[in-house]
Motif scaffolding. Structure first.
Motif, PDB file in Angstrom:
ATOM      1  N   PRO A   1       0.841  -1.210   0.000  1.00 35.11           N
ATOM      2  CA  PRO A   1       0.000   0.000   0.000  1.00 35.11           C
ATOM      3  C   PRO A   1       0.866   1.246   0.000  1.00 35.11           C
ATOM      4  CG  PRO A   1      -0.740  -1.579   1.667  1.00 35.11           C
ATOM      5  CD  PRO A   1       0.567  -2.102   1.147  1.00 35.11           C
ATOM      6  N   ILE A   2       0.356   2.302  -0.579  1.00 35.06           N
ATOM      7  CA  ILE A   2       1.118   3.540  -0.632  1.00 35.06           C
ATOM      8  C   ILE A   2       1.459   4.003   0.783  1.00 35.06           C
ATOM      9  CG2 ILE A   2      -0.981   4.945  -0.743  1.00 35.06           C
ATOM     10  CD1 ILE A   2       0.656   6.899  -2.486  1.00 35.06           C
TER      11      ILE A   2
ATOM     12  N   ARG B   1      -2.983   8.514   7.737  1.00 38.20           N
ATOM     13  CA  ARG B   1      -2.400   7.597   8.705  1.00 38.20           C
ATOM     14  C   ARG B   1      -2.332   6.176   8.147  1.00 38.20           C
ATOM     15  NH1 ARG B   1      -6.045  10.322  12.584  1.00 38.20           N
ATOM     16  NH2 ARG B   1      -4.846  11.766  13.860  1.00 38.20           N
ATOM     17  N   PHE B   2      -1.563   5.335   8.838  1.00 36.70           N
ATOM     18  CA  PHE B   2      -1.472   3.911   8.522  1.00 36.70           C
ATOM     19  C   PHE B   2      -2.166   3.151   9.638  1.00 36.70           C
ATOM     20  CE2 PHE B   2       0.847  -0.145   7.880  1.00 36.70           C
ATOM     21  CZ  PHE B   2       0.583  -0.304   6.532  1.00 36.70           C
ATOM     22  N   ILE B   3      -3.346   2.590   9.340  1.00 34.28           N
ATOM     23  CA  ILE B   3      -4.163   1.924  10.354  1.00 34.28           C
ATOM     24  C   ILE B   3      -4.494   0.511   9.892  1.00 34.28           C
ATOM     25  CG2 ILE B   3      -6.313   1.994  11.670  1.00 34.28           C
ATOM     26  CD1 ILE B   3      -6.383   5.012  11.234  1.00 34.28           C
ATOM     27  N   SER B   4      -4.156  -0.467  10.720  1.00 30.49           N
ATOM     28  CA  SER B   4      -4.470  -1.884  10.442  1.00 30.49           C
ATOM     29  C   SER B   4      -3.993  -2.311   9.059  1.00 30.49           C
ATOM     30  CB  SER B   4      -5.982  -2.135  10.581  1.00 30.49           C
ATOM     31  OG  SER B   4      -6.426  -1.794  11.880  1.00 30.49           O
ATOM     32  N   GLY B   5      -2.786  -1.896   8.701  1.00 26.61           N
ATOM     33  CA  GLY B   5      -2.206  -2.321   7.434  1.00 26.61           C
ATOM     34  C   GLY B   5      -2.693  -1.563   6.219  1.00 26.61           C
ATOM     35  N   GLU B   6      -3.461  -0.480   6.430  1.00 25.81           N
ATOM     36  CA  GLU B   6      -3.984   0.295   5.308  1.00 25.81           C
ATOM     37  C   GLU B   6      -3.704   1.781   5.515  1.00 25.81           C
ATOM     38  OE1 GLU B   6      -7.856  -1.930   3.526  1.00 25.81           O
ATOM     39  OE2 GLU B   6      -8.124  -1.058   5.528  1.00 25.81           O
TER      40      GLU B   6
ATOM     41  N   ILE C   1      -7.728   3.686   1.825  1.00 25.88           N
ATOM     42  CA  ILE C   1      -7.561   3.691   0.372  1.00 25.88           C
ATOM     43  C   ILE C   1      -7.505   2.235  -0.082  1.00 25.88           C
ATOM     44  CG2 ILE C   1      -6.062   4.359  -1.531  1.00 25.88           C
ATOM     45  CD1 ILE C   1      -5.090   6.670   0.108  1.00 25.88           C
ATOM     46  N   GLU C   2      -8.553   1.757  -0.711  1.00 24.02           N
ATOM     47  CA  GLU C   2      -8.642   0.345  -1.072  1.00 24.02           C
ATOM     48  C   GLU C   2      -8.197   0.078  -2.505  1.00 24.02           C
ATOM     49  OE1 GLU C   2     -12.683  -0.564  -0.238  1.00 24.02           O
ATOM     50  OE2 GLU C   2     -12.381  -0.701   1.939  1.00 24.02           O
TER      51      GLU C   2
END
Length: 239
Positions: free
Chosen positions: A121-122, A156-161, A169-170
């Motif tokens: 992920p970015i 932010r970076f939350i739970s691997g995303e 961002i999916e």
């Protein structure tokens, strides 16, 4: 007794001498040195002068608005106040906004996918760096993957995303819209981004950054969430 006094004086003199030596060494050899050359310092000075000029322009616009309020009739004041409120809403992200700007496209690097590279992920850090540079070079409004950035937005970076405004961002392909004050500002921003190292930085993360040429009109949607009002208070004076 005399021996004790001499001993104390010796110890105190040693401590004072050591402190003077440390202070002298610090002055002669500072821990941090400004290693920038004259050209880099001139560039930084130019950026600060441009920021100062922009602030003066904003102050001048505010003074003009105040002058209009003071000189116009009551009906004109109401119309001017309405326009001012709408402009503030646009700046806060509560209304859609259109204007000159450019579109950036972020996607997995195709050639790396073909060779089996894993696409992560970015990175929020990379995205934040890019956003900060866009604002620094006169980007006024930003939308990333459909999410309007406001003064309270968080990346932010939350739970691997990676999330923007707490929305993950999916999609692997991300569109980033930027609106500037004028078309000339959009051209300057395009030139800076095109000449910067950001494309290389994204490529190191197995991503491709495409910087499209400026357009005369781009539309950015309004902020969909609820803006925090923790520090706002209702003023009932005049009722």
């Amino acid at each position: 007794m005399k021996k004790k006094i001499v001993t104390r004086i010796t110890i105190i003199s040693f401590i004072i001498g050591l402190m003077i030596a440390v202070q002298y060494n610090t002055v002669q050899n500072p821990t941090t040195r400004d290693t920038r050359d004259i050209w880099e310092i001139r560039q930084e000075l130019s950026k600060q002068k441009a920021l100062h000029s922009d602030l003066l322009s904003k102050i001048d616009r505010v003074n003009q608005s105040i002058g209009q309020y003071e000189n116009d009739s009551e009906s004109r004041q109401a119309a001017l106040l309405k326009n001012t409120v709408e402009d503030l809403k646009r700046q806060a992200g509560l209304l859609p906004v259109s204007g000159p700007g450019l579109v950036l496209e972020i996607e997995p690097a195709k050639e790396l996918i073909q060779f089996g590279y894993e696409i992560e992920p970015i990175s929020p850090d990379l995205l934040i760096r890019l956003v900060n540079e866009i604002y620094r070079y006169d980007g006024r409004y930003i939308e990333i993957a459909g999410q309007r950035l406001t003064h309270t937005s968080a990346i932010r970076f939350i739970s691997g995303e990676t999330t923007i405004n707490s929305v993950p961002i999916e999609e692997a392909d991300i569109e980033m819209k930027i609106i500037a004050e004028t078309y000339e500002d959009a051209e300057k921003l395009y030139g800076y981004l095109y000449a910067s190292s950001f494309r290389d930085d994204f490529y190191l993360d197995n991503l491709s950054l495409t910087i499209n040429e400026p357009q005369q009109k781009i539309t950015i949607t309004e902020f969909e969430g609820q803006l925090p009002t923790d520090y706002l208070a209702e003023n009932n004076e005049g009722e």
